[in-house]
Design a protein around this motif. Structure first.
Motif, short mmCIF file in Angstrom:
data_model
loop_
_atom_site.label_atom_id
_atom_site.label_comp_id
_atom_site.label_asym_id
_atom_site.label_seq_id
_atom_site.Cartn_x
_atom_site.Cartn_y
_atom_site.Cartn_z
N ASN A 80 47.96 -46.70 9.80
CA ASN A 80 47.80 -47.86 10.66
C ASN A 80 48.51 -49.10 10.13
O ASN A 80 48.18 -50.23 10.52
N GLU A 81 49.47 -48.88 9.24
CA GLU A 81 50.21 -50.00 8.65
C GLU A 81 51.41 -50.36 9.52
O GLU A 81 52.36 -49.58 9.65
N TYR A 82 51.36 -51.56 10.12
CA TYR A 82 52.46 -52.01 10.98
C TYR A 82 53.47 -52.83 10.18
O TYR A 82 53.09 -53.56 9.25
N PRO A 83 54.74 -52.76 10.54
CA PRO A 83 55.77 -53.56 9.84
C PRO A 83 55.76 -55.01 10.34
O PRO A 83 56.64 -55.44 11.10
N ILE A 84 54.78 -55.74 9.88
CA ILE A 84 54.60 -57.10 10.40
C ILE A 84 54.09 -58.01 9.28
O ILE A 84 53.25 -57.62 8.47
N ASP A 85 54.66 -59.22 9.20
CA ASP A 85 54.22 -60.24 8.25
C ASP A 85 53.61 -61.39 9.04
O ASP A 85 54.17 -61.81 10.08
N VAL A 86 52.50 -61.94 8.53
CA VAL A 86 51.79 -63.02 9.23
C VAL A 86 51.52 -64.16 8.25
O VAL A 86 51.07 -63.92 7.13
N SER A 87 51.79 -65.40 8.69
CA SER A 87 51.50 -66.59 7.89
C SER A 87 50.74 -67.59 8.74
O SER A 87 50.94 -67.68 9.96
N TYR A 88 49.84 -68.35 8.08
CA TYR A 88 49.06 -69.38 8.77
C TYR A 88 49.34 -70.73 8.13
O TYR A 88 49.44 -70.84 6.91
N GLY A 89 49.44 -71.77 8.97
CA GLY A 89 49.70 -73.10 8.44
C GLY A 89 49.79 -74.12 9.55
O GLY A 89 49.78 -73.79 10.74
N ASN A 90 49.89 -75.38 9.15
CA ASN A 90 49.96 -76.49 10.11
C ASN A 90 51.41 -76.85 10.38
O ASN A 90 52.06 -77.48 9.55
N LEU A 91 51.90 -76.44 11.52
CA LEU A 91 53.28 -76.75 11.92
C LEU A 91 53.33 -77.73 13.09
O LEU A 91 54.26 -78.52 13.19
N THR A 92 52.33 -77.66 13.98
CA THR A 92 52.39 -78.42 15.22
C THR A 92 51.33 -79.51 15.32
O THR A 92 51.26 -80.21 16.34
N GLY A 93 50.48 -79.64 14.30
CA GLY A 93 49.43 -80.65 14.35
C GLY A 93 48.26 -80.27 15.21
O GLY A 93 47.44 -81.13 15.56
N ALA A 94 48.14 -79.01 15.56
CA ALA A 94 47.01 -78.56 16.38
C ALA A 94 45.74 -78.55 15.54
O ALA A 94 45.76 -78.64 14.31
N SER A 95 44.57 -78.43 16.21
CA SER A 95 43.29 -78.43 15.50
C SER A 95 43.08 -77.17 14.69
O SER A 95 42.33 -77.16 13.71
N ALA A 96 43.74 -76.08 15.08
CA ALA A 96 43.66 -74.82 14.34
C ALA A 96 45.03 -74.51 13.74
O ALA A 96 46.05 -75.04 14.17
N ASP A 97 45.04 -73.65 12.72
CA ASP A 97 46.30 -73.27 12.09
C ASP A 97 47.22 -72.56 13.08
O ASP A 97 46.76 -71.77 13.91
N ASP A 98 48.51 -72.86 12.96
CA ASP A 98 49.52 -72.11 13.72
C ASP A 98 49.74 -70.77 13.04
O ASP A 98 49.47 -70.60 11.85
N VAL A 99 50.26 -69.80 13.81
CA VAL A 99 50.47 -68.45 13.31
C VAL A 99 51.95 -68.11 13.40
O VAL A 99 52.55 -68.21 14.48
N VAL A 100 52.55 -67.76 12.26
CA VAL A 100 53.95 -67.32 12.22
C VAL A 100 53.96 -65.81 12.02
O VAL A 100 53.37 -65.30 11.07
#
Length: 213
Positions: free
Chosen positions: A96-116
């Protein structure tokens, strides 16, 4: 005193008894007044209930918000703006391992973290799609995407940094001729290119790619 009659002696004893009682009463009242004044000088004592009430009114530190994690695979699969080629490549490499990387952080100033999200190939981990999702109205919206492989997106000090490998004719996948690094900033509700840098690589015999000055 020998001349006093029995009635006189009784009257004198009664008078002495009355005087003694009055003197004792005056002494008692004086002692009570002194004790009362001493208590007032010391000030009122704080009852234990007062201390408990004060502790209950003390503000409690608010818990820190835990980062929200999303199902990035489902996010990409349900996104109508993602190309069919990328969705076809988004398959498990092992179990079930997908070839995908995920990062969380503040890029747009939204109330929740953005997802890259970066979608890669299974064999050589080449980036085939990079996306940024912003939480709006309880759901995530695609606010950036790059699908020209090989590509990879990262968060760097509040900016979105996208790296694209540059291949000249005959370059193997493991040895690109260089890369273009583009930095984006969030302005007026969208990502705007700020600047880009090109790094050219020289392939040394028996060595890997290294930046050329």
């Amino acid at each position: 005193m020998r001349g006093l009659t029995d009635s006189g002696r009784g009257t004198l004893q009664a008078a002495c008894t009355a005087v003694a009682v009055l003197a004792a009463l005056a002494l008692f009242v004086s002692a009570c007044a002194t004790g009362g004044t001493g208590a007032r000088d010391e000030g009122p004592a704080h009852a234990p209930s007062d201390a408990v009430a004060g502790a209950a009114l003390s503000p409690k530190p608010s818990p820190s918000k835990a980062p929200a994690h999303v199902d990035a695979v489902k996010l990409v699969e349900d996104d109508p703006s993602v190309s069919a080629d990328v969705k076809r490549g988004l398959k498990p490499c092992v179990a079930n391992e997908y070839p995908i990387d995920v990062s969380y952080g503040n890029l747009t100033g939204a109330s929740a973290d953005d997802v890259v999200v970066n979608v890669l190939t299974c064999g050589d981990a080449v980036g085939i799609g990079s996306y940024v999702y912003r939480r709006e109205g309880g759901r995530y919206e695609n606010v950036f995407q790059a699908e020209e492989p090989p590509v990879y997106a990262e968060i760097d000090r509040g900016d979105l940094v996208v790296t694209k490998q540059v291949y000249e004719k005959g370059d193997p996948v493991s040895s690109p001729s260089g890369e273009i690094v583009t930095t984006y900033g969030w302005t007026a509700g969208r990502f705007v290119k700020r600047y880009n840098t090109r790094n050219d690589y020289s392939n040394a015999v028996g060595g890997g790619a290294s930046p050329s000055s």
